[in-house]
Scaffold this motif. Structure first.
Motif, PDB file in Angstrom:
ATOM      1  N   LEU A   1      22.918  22.941  60.784  1.00 47.88           N
ATOM      2  CA  LEU A   1      21.462  23.481  60.470  1.00 47.88           C
ATOM      3  C   LEU A   1      20.678  22.566  59.667  1.00 47.88           C
ATOM      4  O   LEU A   1      19.751  22.030  59.788  1.00 47.88           O
ATOM      5  N   THR A   2      21.527  22.064  58.493  1.00 48.17           N
ATOM      6  CA  THR A   2      20.868  21.307  57.503  1.00 48.17           C
ATOM      7  C   THR A   2      20.624  19.812  58.036  1.00 48.17           C
ATOM      8  O   THR A   2      19.555  19.216  57.867  1.00 48.17           O
ATOM      9  N   LEU A   3      21.639  19.393  58.927  1.00 45.59           N
ATOM     10  CA  LEU A   3      21.316  18.132  59.699  1.00 45.59           C
ATOM     11  C   LEU A   3      20.099  17.912  60.486  1.00 45.59           C
ATOM     12  O   LEU A   3      19.367  17.047  60.532  1.00 45.59           O
ATOM     13  N   LEU A   4      20.158  19.140  61.174  1.00 42.78           N
ATOM     14  CA  LEU A   4      18.827  19.344  62.291  1.00 42.78           C
ATOM     15  C   LEU A   4      17.730  19.287  61.468  1.00 42.78           C
ATOM     16  O   LEU A   4      16.534  18.534  61.800  1.00 42.78           O
ATOM     17  N   SER A   5      17.426  19.929  60.404  1.00 42.53           N
ATOM     18  CA  SER A   5      16.458  20.186  59.687  1.00 42.53           C
ATOM     19  C   SER A   5      15.799  18.892  58.893  1.00 42.53           C
ATOM     20  O   SER A   5      14.729  18.964  58.524  1.00 42.53           O
TER      21      SER A   5
ATOM     22  N   ILE B   1       9.683  23.030  66.903  1.00 44.74           N
ATOM     23  CA  ILE B   1      10.036  24.282  66.820  1.00 44.74           C
ATOM     24  C   ILE B   1      11.626  24.569  66.430  1.00 44.74           C
ATOM     25  O   ILE B   1      11.789  25.482  65.672  1.00 44.74           O
ATOM     26  N   LEU B   2      12.492  23.720  66.984  1.00 43.70           N
ATOM     27  CA  LEU B   2      13.798  24.019  66.554  1.00 43.70           C
ATOM     28  C   LEU B   2      13.902  23.674  64.719  1.00 43.70           C
ATOM     29  O   LEU B   2      14.649  24.535  64.209  1.00 43.70           O
ATOM     30  N   ASN B   3      13.010  22.778  64.313  1.00 43.16           N
ATOM     31  CA  ASN B   3      13.100  22.529  62.910  1.00 43.16           C
ATOM     32  C   ASN B   3      12.765  23.990  62.133  1.00 43.16           C
ATOM     33  O   ASN B   3      13.197  24.340  61.084  1.00 43.16           O
ATOM     34  N   ARG B   4      11.666  24.560  62.571  1.00 44.55           N
ATOM     35  CA  ARG B   4      11.206  25.684  62.184  1.00 44.55           C
ATOM     36  C   ARG B   4      12.304  26.864  61.993  1.00 44.55           C
ATOM     37  O   ARG B   4      12.130  27.770  61.313  1.00 44.55           O
ATOM     38  N   LEU B   5      12.973  26.884  62.994  1.00 43.77           N
ATOM     39  CA  LEU B   5      14.014  28.062  63.325  1.00 43.77           C
ATOM     40  C   LEU B   5      15.295  27.810  62.291  1.00 43.77           C
ATOM     41  O   LEU B   5      16.145  28.696  61.874  1.00 43.77           O
TER      42      LEU B   5
END
Length: 1065
Positions: free
Chosen positions: A981-985, A993-997
């Protein structure tokens, strides 16, 4: 028109600088030189309103940020110097808004990428390249017309850019340098031929170096920033930091050091590692004091209760001894009266008629004296007994009266009762009451051993009046349990009656445990046919779960609690909420005494890792947890397995005592001794395939099997012999096939034979076994072979006259709030005894803070983003793994408590409440290392608030993993999810949308925001660029905190729902 479109495509950071410079130029061109300072003060007001709406993502407070960047009112010396150098033509040399627009539209493309050269314009093109077009040079605006209507002609009187201003290459105007920058006049480096410190070359078109050439982000214009170790109050002054102060990169003032001796002259940053070490030391000392004091508190409390118990035992025994002395003295007095009567009869025998009349009067007088003694005896024997009408208990000592109120408080007074409403309770008095009752019960049991049959019936009638538990009679008719095509139980008929102890025996694989589960309603996932009746009604037996005790085969107890704490918690949560405290004490103490747990009552039960009490004692604690809740139906799965003969007999005596209270006891036993076997009232013998071979009194089983030609050899235990026959180890003498025993039992009782057993029926013929007294069809064979069964028979007779048996509604256990209080106390004790694990968690967090704070040193250009990314990953991983212990280690204990009717909400809230202590302390432990080794510009309070929200969030996620997955999968998810999740953000190409989740996005944004606010002045463009690229908003600080807390709350709700719905195997 094309310029307007290009202007709209500009990145927000560039537009921000554009409008700022345009405002400066407009303010200075419209104001006469003598009032230039007033214009510099007022120009921000024109820009602030527009900026607050258009560029609010990187400007927290427009007025404050613009004043920090361009408020020169404290020192306008460089402005006056520029006026003198330009001969008062400062306003004519400042860029107009159109020139600023042109500069930034040419310098950056649509994607925000920087170009090397500006586009051509009216002043700087292939045909016209005046001296002012070179970097660091500027010209004055001309007086001629503007042919393009945008950029004015500016080719006259070209000269180097003033100090405190910068002049871009390709334009012939000046812009002011922001505060925190250092913009001196450039000097020629004779070695390189460059103009230091700006690194541009001298061209043939110029006579020397000019001023500053550009201002942008730190990566592009590092040389313009005031160097570390110095502070720049104006763009033209650079002062070294004095001793006892430190100056960061781009500082306008010097900051005081907390430890003055640690900061020498020109110190770039303060070394506050020693402060972090002191803070950690103080924290660990504080925690050590809490843990030690808490442990001592628990120890002192246990010692005080132990002294109270010892005093109470001594007082109870002394009172019982005194009571026996009173009874002996009364017997002697009666004997003396009788002797006197005989002596007087012999002395006055000659006057018989008169003396007969006189003896009748004396006899009447003596008969009046005898009740007097009898009343005195009854008064003494009523010690510790509470009268329902007065609520008083009389002790042996005539001058002492103990008053027991309805809420369990006891008052001891002398010669008089305590005033109403003023009661005082002590541990000794309550224990005295409990042990007094226990000693009286022991005396009664000793006296009742030699009672006749009539005496037993009389005793039964008296005890029946004292029974307050609901009586549960369980009947099962044609009960069949299937899993797929396999039948685990087949055509089970019989009953379990209150007041009797039933043994369930059979070979391995006969379905004994399955039978118990079917009786108690734990048949989820199975196909059930037939019926289970409770007191003759078709009620769901699960509706009676609050008065049903189920002892599992495994010892599911809390190893980090003492024996007494395990029993007390079960009693407080499962007894009626209206039960007086003294009755709870009596119940717990009676169970501890009957199970012989007095010697280990204050010992920890122990776990696999930590040694505690013995296995037999642990087994008895497992049974005692169900006995203290005063069940009406007590089911035990192999309670004697692993126990020696003496311990098994001790346990059976305790179960028989429960049966005397009206409890319906049923236990699965393996290979009981002959003595233990005879302590059971009834026997249910199962064969392989889940078929009943026998169901009836223990005393009748040999008579039944004798009709089948099976006799028990001498010196052979009957149940062992029967089980060996059912296993096929021993061949019956009569030649009957072992698999036909269930069919013989069905024929004997007149039960319907299943269709799949018709062939076996033909094989054995339709002849039924004959007994001297055959029971009626559908009933269980029963007789009265022993005096001890009289109690149960009398109870059955009285039960038939009961209008309606009590059901679940008759017991109101404590509500959620009270159970939450009890759970809170239990979890607190568990956490105090697990302080070492918590200390290890804190130690690992501290080491992670030291490592990450040292490796990821603060970098001003990126506002310390790498260190915060590592922080989010490390804290998430460590806190999630620690949160797994809250629920994964006690899932079996929780399932047992939930099945018994305890509140899942109270359990969950209590564990989460205690974990809040770790949630609050862990950010302090981590920051005390990371903050003082990394030393970011943001305050430790701001960092703590964000880290607190992050820990709260990931703890809730850890709860969900612990409940929904097995321990291995939960640990794997806890390790991988934070990294992924940290790499995605942090990737720019991640969908919004995925970033905000991703929760790391909100934590990282919060960290960057609080740090970005500490970068004013010359850092403004760098701040806006970083926030723009990261898609952050400087106003989202509270939103980030709220989202993290909402994530934590959401996952706690998910975890609680999963706790109720998910049953892990």
């Amino acid at each position: 028109m094309r310029d307007g479109e290009a202007f709209r495509r500009l990145p927000p950071p560039l537009l921000l600088l554009l409008l700022l410079a345009a405002g400066v130029a407009r303010g200075q061109q419209t104001t006469a030189p003598p009032v230039v300072p007033d214009a510099l003060n007022n120009l921000t007001r024109d820009v602030a309103d527009y900026i607050s709406h258009r560029f609010s993502f990187c400007v927290a407070d427009p007025t404050e940020d613009w004043n920090e960047a361009f408020n020169y009112t404290s020192d306008l010396g460089f402005v006056h110097n520029c006026l003198a150098e330009t001969g008062g033509d400062l306003g004519g040399r400042l860029c107009t808004p159109d020139e600023v627009k042109f500069y930034f539209s040419s310098l950056y493309d649509r994607k925000g990428e920087k170009n090397l050269f500006l586009k051509t314009n009216i002043n700087c093109n292939r045909s016209s390249w005046v001296q002012g077009c070179e970097p660091g040079w500027a010209c004055s605006v001309g007086s001629g017309p503007n042919p393009q209507g945008n950029i004015p002609p500016r080719t006259a009187n070209c000269q180097p850019c003033c100090e405190g201003f910068f002049c871009p290459r390709g334009l012939t105007c000046m812009l002011p340098c922001p505060l925190g920058s250092y913009c001196p006049r450039a000097t020629v480096n004779t070695t390189t031929g460059l103009c230091d410190p700006y690194k541009y070359q001298i061209t043939p078109n110029t006579t020397g170096c000019g001023g500053a050439d550009t201002w942008a982000d730190f990566g592009s214009t590092e040389e313009m920033f005031c160097p570390a170790g110095y502070y720049c109050p104006t763009p033209t002054k650079k002062e070294p930091c004095s001793e006892g102060h430190y100056c960061r990169l781009g500082s306008t003032t010097q900051d005081k050091c907390i430890i003055k001796g640690s900061c020498k002259e020109k110190t770039e940053n303060e070394n506050i590692v020693i402060l972090g070490g002191c803070l950690v030391g103080m924290l660990f000392v504080f925690l050590l004091i809490i843990y030690n004091c808490s442990g001592q508190f628990l120890t002192i409390r246990e010692k005080r209760k132990a002294r109270s118990r010892e005093n109470a035992i001594q007082l109870a025994r002394q009172q019982l001894k005194a009571h026996e002395g009173w009874k002996a003295a009364k017997r002697l007095a009666r004997k003396h009266v009788n002797d006197m009567q005989s002596h007087l009869s012999r002395t006055f025998s000659r006057r018989r008629s008169f003396r007969q009349h006189l003896d009748s009067e004396n006899s009447g007088h003596r008969l009046q004296e005898a009740p007097l003694f009898m009343n005195q005896e009854l008064s003494d024997s009523a010690a510790f007994s509470a009268h329902q009408s007065t609520g008083e208990i009389s002790e042996v000592t005539p001058s002492v009266v103990v008053d027991v109120s309805d809420d369990g408080e006891i008052v001891a007074g002398k010669d008089r009762s305590a005033p109403k409403g003023k009661h005082r309770s002590t541990h000794t008095q309550i224990f005295k009451y409990a042990y007094g009752e226990i000693e009286k019960e022991k005396v009664r049991q000793q006296e009742n051993k030699n009672l006749t049959f009539t005496g037993v019936l009389s005793m039964v009638s008296e005890q029946q009046k004292e029974i307050t538990r609901p009586l549960l009679k369980v009947e099962f008719k044609d009960l069949t349990l299937s899993l797929g095509k396999k039948k685990l139980l087949r055509s089970i008929n019989g009953e379990l009656r209150p007041g009797r102890v039933t043994a369930v025996m059979g070979p391995s694989g006969a379905g004994k445990t399955t039978f118990l589960n079917a009786v108690t309603g734990k048949v989820a996932g199975y196909k059930v046919s037939g019926s289970v009746l409770v007191n003759g009604r078709h009620d769901n037996i699960r509706s009676y779960k609050k008065i049903i005790g189920f002892v599992p085969q495994d010892d599911v107890v809390h190893g980090n609690l003492t024996v007494e704490e395990n029993l007390w918690f079960s009693a407080k949560c499962r007894l009626s909420a209206t039960t007086a405290h003294r009755h709870k004490v009596l119940t717990v103490e009676r169970v501890i005494d009957s199970l012989d747990l007095q010697g280990v009552r204050s010992s920890l039960v122990g776990t696999v890792e930590k040694r505690g009490i013995s296995g037999g004692q642990r087994k008895r604690v497992n049974v005692g947890i169900e006995m203290v809740m005063e069940p009406s139906l007590l089911i035990l799965d192999e309670p004697t397995s692993g126990l020696d003969s003496s311990s098994s007999q001790l346990l059976l005596r305790a179960l028989r005592h429960e049966a005397l209270e009206g409890v319906n006891v049923c236990a699965v036993v393996h290979q009981p001794s002959y003595t233990l076997y005879n302590m059971f009232d009834d026997l249910i013998l199962l064969a392989k395939g889940g078929l009943i071979v026998y169901n009836g009194p223990v005393k009748s089983v040999e008579d039944y099997f004798s009709t089948l030609g099976i006799t028990v050899p001498e010196r052979v235990n009957p149940p062992d012999h029967y089980i060996d026959i059912l296993e096929g180890i021993v061949k019956p003498e009569s030649g009957i096939n072992a698999k036909h025993f269930p069919l013989h039992w069905m024929l004997y009782n007149g039960y319907e034979v299943p269709n799949d057993m018709k062939d076996d029926l033909k094989a054995i013929g339709e002849q039924r076994p004959h007994l001297g007294s055959s029971p009626s069809a559908g009933s269980t064979p029963h007789c009265l072979p022993h005096v001890r069964n009289a109690f149960a028979e009398e109870r059955d007779r009285i039960e038939h006259h009961l209008s309606k048996p009590k059901d679940l509604s008759s017991r109101r256990t404590p509500g959620v709030i009270r159970q939450y209080k009890y759970y809170l106390g239990r979890v607190t004790k568990q956490r105090l005894r697990e302080a070492r694990l918590l200390a290890v968690d804190f130690l690992i967090l501290g080491l992670a803070g030291i490592c990450l704070g040292t490796i990821a040193k603060l970098s001003d250009p990126n506002f310390g983003m790498p260190g915060y990314i590592y922080t989010i990953i490390a804290v998430s991983l460590l806190c999630k793994i620690a949160a797994l212990r809250s629920f994964s280690l006690e899932r079996l204990q929780y399932l047992r408590e939930r099945e018994s009717g305890m509140s899942s909400l109270a359990y969950f809230l209590a564990r989460d409440t205690i974990d809040h202590f770790s949630t609050i302390v862990k950010p302090i432990v981590y920051l005390s290392m990371f903050y003082y080794f990394n030393n970011p510009r943001s305050t430790i309070t701001d960092n703590y608030i964000i880290l607190l929200a992050l820990v709260y969030c990931v703890t809730g996620i850890g709860y969900t993993f612990a409940i929904c997955f097995n321990p291995g999968s939960a640990q794997l998810c806890s390790a991988l999810i934070p990294v992924v999740l940290t790499l995605l953000s942090t990737q720019n190409n991640t969908p919004a949308i995925l970033n905000r989740l991703c929760y790391p996005k909100w934590a990282l944004e919060g960290f960057i925001i609080v740090n970005a606010k500490r970068y004013p002045g010359v850092w403004l463009i760098t701040r806006c660029g970083l926030l723009f690229r990261s898609r952050f908003d400087i106003h989202h600080y509270m939103l980030c905190i709220l989202v993290l807390f909402m994530y934590g709350l959401f996952f706690r709700i998910v975890a609680f729902v999963a706790l109720i719905l998910v049953k892990k195997r």
